[in-house]
Design an enzyme around this catalytic site. Structure first.
Site, short mmCIF file in Angstrom:
data_model
loop_
_atom_site.label_atom_id
_atom_site.label_comp_id
_atom_site.label_asym_id
_atom_site.label_seq_id
_atom_site.Cartn_x
_atom_site.Cartn_y
_atom_site.Cartn_z
N GLU A 118 40.19 42.25 43.54
CA GLU A 118 39.43 42.83 42.28
C GLU A 118 39.34 44.39 42.26
OE1 GLU A 118 38.09 41.17 40.24
OE2 GLU A 118 38.69 39.41 41.22
N HIS B 146 42.85 43.94 33.35
CA HIS B 146 42.39 43.53 34.73
C HIS B 146 43.13 41.96 34.93
CE1 HIS B 146 39.22 42.97 37.69
NE2 HIS B 146 39.55 41.45 37.54
N GLU B 147 42.86 41.30 33.98
CA GLU B 147 43.39 39.86 34.39
C GLU B 147 45.00 39.93 34.37
OE1 GLU B 147 41.71 37.47 35.08
OE2 GLU B 147 39.76 38.86 35.03
N HIS C 295 45.88 40.98 37.97
CA HIS C 295 45.80 39.95 39.16
C HIS C 295 47.02 39.07 38.94
CE1 HIS C 295 41.87 39.91 40.51
NE2 HIS C 295 41.18 39.70 39.50
ZN LIG Z 1 39.36 40.04 38.72
#
Ligand SMILES: [Zn+2]
Length: 284
Positions: free
Chosen positions: A215, A158-159, A162
């Site tokens: 997100e 997830h990170e 980004h």
């Molecule tokens: Zn996030």
């Protein structure tokens, strides 16, 4: 402890987006006579915003690296930086090593990033990946949520997503264009990059909050990255369930920037089947 309580989600940079990039890459590879074609992305996240191009990517990555190094130095001064032989840091780095080979598919610059993974001793539930691939986890997220390897891979994916999708670059471009009162059209038509006005990008990186759609993208791209690396996609669901339970204990750090709700978990559940094949393939 100020650094530990203010750091939120940092992210990263690079360039392209799934389908367009795949098309271009497929073309280049075919033109070069290469045998292997890239595997198409399974999750659907659309194109990145062109707005991000207003912020020069090299400058953003340099600022992020400076900010990251400064944060590590502060942690070290407080004896809160895990040494290389710390078991949890070894665990984190092993997971990163498995995911990183799949990063470039989402951002051509990622192939030349100098990825780093560090562990900071703090009870806060937090983790981030800054532009250019600078990753940090806090011991709080590992210990308080009792994360499995698969769940850690989902946080990390997830990170990293980004960073790969350049969400920080996009946020900064949008906020700066607004603050100096220039339209996107004026910027694109000749006023050039916002670079010189972005005097303090690194500081901004520490206070960024991403949009809902950022997100959602990070969830899906991260899910796919982790699945390709051989981590069970179902762990994305259990991870966010754990996050949801922890939110009740006060939402600071990661929890304040990552609200968990039924929508988030439902979207992940719907996407698990899309990446299940990648996961099974990688386990063979
Ligand atoms: Zn996030």
């Amino acid at each position: 402890m100020s650094i530990f309580t203010t750091a939120s989600l940092l992210d990263s940079c690079g360039c392209c987006t799934g389908r367009i990039w795949h098309a271009r890459r497929a073309f280049l590879l075919a033109a070069a006579g290469a045998a292997a074609l890239p595997v198409a992305a399974q999750v659907d996240v659309g194109k990145s915003s062109a707005m991000r191009q207003l912020v020069p990517v090299e400058q953003l990555e340099t600022s992020a690296t400076q900010q990251y190094d400064q944060m590590l130095a502060q942690a070290k001064a407080k004896r809160a930086l895990a040494p290389d032989n710390h078991p949890q840091l070894i665990q984190l780095r092993a997971i990163a090593q498995r995911i990183i080979p799949y990063a470039q598919q989402w951002n051509s610059r990622a192939g030349s990033w100098r990825w780093e993974v560090n562990l900071i001793g703090s009870k806060q539930i937090n983790a981030f990946c800054m532009p250019g691939g600078k990753i940090a986890f806090y011991t709080g997220i590992l210990d308080q949520l009792k994360l499995t390897d698969d769940e850690i891979a989902m946080v990390m994916g997830h990170e990293m997503a980004h960073a790969l999708r350049e969400h920080a670059r996009e946020r900064i471009a949008k906020s700066q264009a607004t603050s100096i009162g220039l339209s996107l059209g004026a910027q694109l038509l000749g006023l050039g990059e916002l670079g010189n006005m972005a005097a303090n990008l690194g500081t901004q990186l520490l206070t960024l909050k991403f949009s809902r759609s950022d997100e959602s993208e990070a969830d899906l791209v991260g899910l796919e990255l982790a699945a390709r690396a051989g981590y069970d996609p179902q762990a994305a669901v259990s991870l966010w369930q754990k996050m949801g339970q922890a939110t009740g204990n006060g939402g600071i750090g990661f929890l304040s920037t990552h609200p968990t709700g039924p929508d988030r978990i439902r979207e992940l559940e719907q996407n698990v089947p899309r990446v299940q094949g990648l996961y099974l393939q990688s386990r063979r």
